[in-house]
Design a protein around this motif. Structure first.
Motif, short mmCIF file in Angstrom:
data_model
loop_
_atom_site.label_atom_id
_atom_site.label_comp_id
_atom_site.label_asym_id
_atom_site.label_seq_id
_atom_site.Cartn_x
_atom_site.Cartn_y
_atom_site.Cartn_z
N ALA A 20 0.83 -1.21 0.00
CA ALA A 20 0.00 0.00 0.00
C ALA A 20 0.86 1.26 0.00
CB ALA A 20 -0.93 -0.01 1.21
N CYS A 21 1.98 1.24 0.73
CA CYS A 21 2.86 2.41 0.80
C CYS A 21 3.48 2.71 -0.57
CB CYS A 21 3.96 2.19 1.83
SG CYS A 21 3.37 2.17 3.54
N ARG A 22 3.73 1.68 -1.36
CA ARG A 22 4.29 1.89 -2.69
C ARG A 22 3.22 2.29 -3.71
NH1 ARG A 22 9.43 0.14 -3.69
NH2 ARG A 22 10.47 -1.01 -2.00
N ASP A 23 2.02 1.73 -3.56
CA ASP A 23 0.99 1.94 -4.59
C ASP A 23 0.28 3.29 -4.47
OD1 ASP A 23 1.63 -0.53 -5.57
OD2 ASP A 23 -0.13 -1.56 -4.75
N THR A 24 -0.24 3.61 -3.28
CA THR A 24 -1.00 4.85 -3.12
C THR A 24 -0.58 5.67 -1.91
OG1 THR A 24 -2.73 3.75 -1.84
CG2 THR A 24 -3.07 3.90 -4.22
N GLY A 25 0.14 5.04 -0.97
CA GLY A 25 0.50 5.74 0.26
C GLY A 25 -0.66 5.92 1.22
N PHE A 26 -1.80 5.32 0.93
CA PHE A 26 -3.00 5.40 1.78
C PHE A 26 -3.51 3.99 2.06
CE2 PHE A 26 -3.43 9.89 1.05
CZ PHE A 26 -4.29 10.36 2.03
N ASP A 54 -12.88 8.19 -3.50
CA ASP A 54 -13.46 8.43 -2.18
C ASP A 54 -12.83 7.45 -1.20
OD1 ASP A 54 -15.27 10.46 -2.90
OD2 ASP A 54 -16.66 8.98 -3.70
N ALA A 55 -12.17 7.98 -0.16
CA ALA A 55 -11.54 7.10 0.83
C ALA A 55 -12.61 6.34 1.59
CB ALA A 55 -10.69 7.91 1.79
N PRO A 56 -12.36 5.07 1.91
CA PRO A 56 -13.32 4.30 2.69
C PRO A 56 -13.56 4.96 4.05
CG PRO A 56 -11.62 2.87 1.80
CD PRO A 56 -11.18 4.27 1.55
N SER A 57 -14.75 4.82 4.56
CA SER A 57 -15.08 5.29 5.91
C SER A 57 -15.74 4.14 6.63
CB SER A 57 -16.00 6.51 5.85
OG SER A 57 -16.25 7.01 7.14
N ILE A 58 -14.99 3.51 7.53
CA ILE A 58 -15.45 2.31 8.23
C ILE A 58 -15.40 2.58 9.72
CG2 ILE A 58 -14.98 -0.13 8.68
CD1 ILE A 58 -13.73 -0.26 5.88
N GLU A 59 -16.49 2.35 10.40
CA GLU A 59 -16.57 2.62 11.83
C GLU A 59 -15.43 1.93 12.57
OE1 GLU A 59 -17.76 4.41 15.22
OE2 GLU A 59 -18.62 4.75 13.23
N GLY A 60 -14.68 2.70 13.34
CA GLY A 60 -13.60 2.14 14.14
C GLY A 60 -12.27 2.00 13.45
N ALA A 61 -12.23 2.20 12.13
CA ALA A 61 -10.98 2.10 11.38
C ALA A 61 -10.28 3.46 11.32
CB ALA A 61 -11.24 1.59 9.97
N TYR A 62 -8.98 3.43 11.08
CA TYR A 62 -8.20 4.66 10.92
C TYR A 62 -7.58 4.70 9.54
CZ TYR A 62 -8.66 5.97 15.79
OH TYR A 62 -9.17 6.37 17.00
N VAL A 63 -7.66 5.88 8.91
CA VAL A 63 -6.97 6.10 7.64
C VAL A 63 -5.54 6.51 7.95
CG1 VAL A 63 -6.95 7.41 5.49
CG2 VAL A 63 -9.14 6.91 6.61
N ILE A 64 -4.58 5.86 7.30
CA ILE A 64 -3.17 6.20 7.49
C ILE A 64 -2.57 6.55 6.13
CG2 ILE A 64 -0.89 5.30 8.12
CD1 ILE A 64 -2.16 3.74 10.34
N ASN A 65 -1.81 7.63 6.09
CA ASN A 65 -1.12 7.98 4.86
C ASN A 65 0.34 8.38 5.11
OD1 ASN A 65 -2.77 10.63 5.62
ND2 ASN A 65 -1.01 11.31 4.43
N ILE A 66 1.18 8.03 4.17
CA ILE A 66 2.58 8.42 4.17
C ILE A 66 2.66 9.92 3.88
CG2 ILE A 66 4.81 8.10 3.00
CD1 ILE A 66 3.81 5.74 4.72
N ALA A 67 3.56 10.62 4.57
CA ALA A 67 3.72 12.06 4.35
C ALA A 67 5.08 12.36 3.70
CB ALA A 67 3.56 12.82 5.66
N ASP A 68 5.29 13.64 3.37
CA ASP A 68 6.40 14.04 2.51
C ASP A 68 7.78 13.66 3.06
OD1 ASP A 68 4.43 15.15 0.94
OD2 ASP A 68 4.91 17.24 1.43
N ALA A 69 8.01 13.90 4.35
CA ALA A 69 9.33 13.62 4.91
C ALA A 69 9.65 12.13 4.84
CB ALA A 69 9.42 14.11 6.36
N PHE A 70 8.65 11.29 5.08
CA PHE A 70 8.88 9.85 5.01
C PHE A 70 9.12 9.42 3.56
CE2 PHE A 70 7.13 5.47 6.54
CZ PHE A 70 8.41 4.96 6.55
N MET A 71 8.41 10.02 2.61
CA MET A 71 8.65 9.72 1.21
C MET A 71 10.09 10.05 0.83
SD MET A 71 6.55 10.84 -2.25
CE MET A 71 7.04 12.56 -2.30
N ARG A 72 10.60 11.17 1.34
CA ARG A 72 11.99 11.55 1.07
C ARG A 72 12.95 10.53 1.67
NH1 ARG A 72 14.53 17.42 0.66
NH2 ARG A 72 16.73 16.99 1.06
#
Length: 324
Positions: free
Chosen positions: A43-49, A232-250
């Motif tokens: 997931a980190c390689r494909d979309t970062g989300f 549209d990002a999924p919205s599932i009760e109790g789940a958390y959306v995580i995304n990679i940010a710029d500094a980590f991409m670097r």
């Protein structure tokens, strides 16, 4: 460990590229942990989300912060604008009124201010004195901040295993971390937005990663995939959306992606309630942390020179706002 895809309407409808991953087996050190690492690495390689379930975050602590922040946002605007406007208290609170911030400006795109307001806190960040109402607001922020720190530690160890590093490789970088917890209120839109105005304009996050408690609504989080399509990002009760940010991409030599995202307006003519409240936790390393290409990603050479996180944030800000 299970992996699935979903959208706000139904957990059975696929949203390509935004998986839902149960991380419980990794946290509990059970069978299936290796599959968790593999799914997150992809997931980190494909979309970062991606979304995580089985994370162990207290629902009671989450609900308390959600409800107390909502009570704050329900107070009159004239009073709210007198709160959280200073910067003399380390670990204080900051309030940003509606349309004060325009996130698309960080990508050099000029738009009206975003149609949202927010409360912001970081235990190592400056703010103002906490308001005297609603009672318990400061403690609710601090309790939830601790929950996010715990989940962030688990995620860092997953990332380390995915990359091939010692599982505690990143820990020294987060001893005095500059992370920020924000609760965002997206009010009902009683009038049509201005041309180009969104609930949150297109942007990427600057730091290491973001952990988002979101909710389904008309007008929600959208992620731009590598083909330029808005999902549209999924919205599932109790789940958390995580995304990679710029500094980590670097840090990963751009192999793991920090993906543009936005919060859309409710559809024109929508008749139901469209109020939305989200809780992002922006995980940022300490100011003196050196960001340099990690050894497993060097291959043909590093794209960037080493830089401290403090210098990096200064550079990103200057780059963004010099475009006006």
């Amino acid at each position: 460990m299970s992996v699935s895809s979903a959208n706000p309407a139904s957990s059975n409808d696929a949203v390509p590229g935004i998986p839902v991953i149960d991380v419980g087996s990794f946290i509990r050190n059970e069978a299936g942990a290796a599959a968790v690492v593999k799914a997150i690495e992809r997931a980190c390689r494909d979309t970062g989300f991606f979304l995580v379930t089985g994370h162990g975050v207290s629902p009671e602590v989450t609900s308390r912060l959600y409800n107390l922040a909502r009570a704050f946002f329900d107070y009159p605007q004239d009073w709210k604008k007198t709160q959280g406007r200073g910067a003399g208290v380390m670990g204080g609170v900051a309030f940003s009124p509606i349309a004060e911030e325009a996130l698309a400006a960080t990508l050099g795109i000029k738009t009206p201010g975003d149609y949202k307001e927010s409360l912001n806190f970081g235990q190592n960040l400056p703010g103002d004195a906490w308001p005297d109402r609603p009672d318990g607001l400061e403690q609710a922020f601090r309790d939830y901040f601790k929950e996010m720190e715990a989940l962030a530690r688990h995620m860092r160890r997953i990332f380390c295993q995915a990359i091939g590093l010692d599982q505690d490789y990143f820990e020294p970088s987060f001893e005095s971390h500059l992370s920020a917890l924000r609760v965002i209120n997206y009010p009902e839109q009683e009038e049509s937005p201005l041309p180009g105005q969104m609930r949150a304009g297109v942007h990427t996050d600057y730091g290491f990663m973001t952990i988002l408690r979101s909710e389904a609504s008309a007008g929600g989080l959208q992620v731009r995939n590598r083909n330029g399509d808005w999902l549209d990002a999924p919205s599932i009760e109790g789940a958390y959306v995580i995304n990679i940010a710029d500094a980590f991409m670097r840090w990963t030599n751009d192999e793991w992606v920090s993906t543009p995202h936005r919060v859309a307006n409710p559809p024109t003519g929508f008749k139901g309630t469209a109020r939305r409240q989200s809780i992002p936790f922006f995980l940022n390393p300490s100011k003196d942390t050196v960001i340099e290409c990690l050894a497993p990603f060097v291959k043909g050479g590093a794209k960037y020179e080493p830089i401290t996180y403090g210098e990096y944030i200064d550079l990103k800000t200057k780059q963004a706002f010099s475009k006006g």
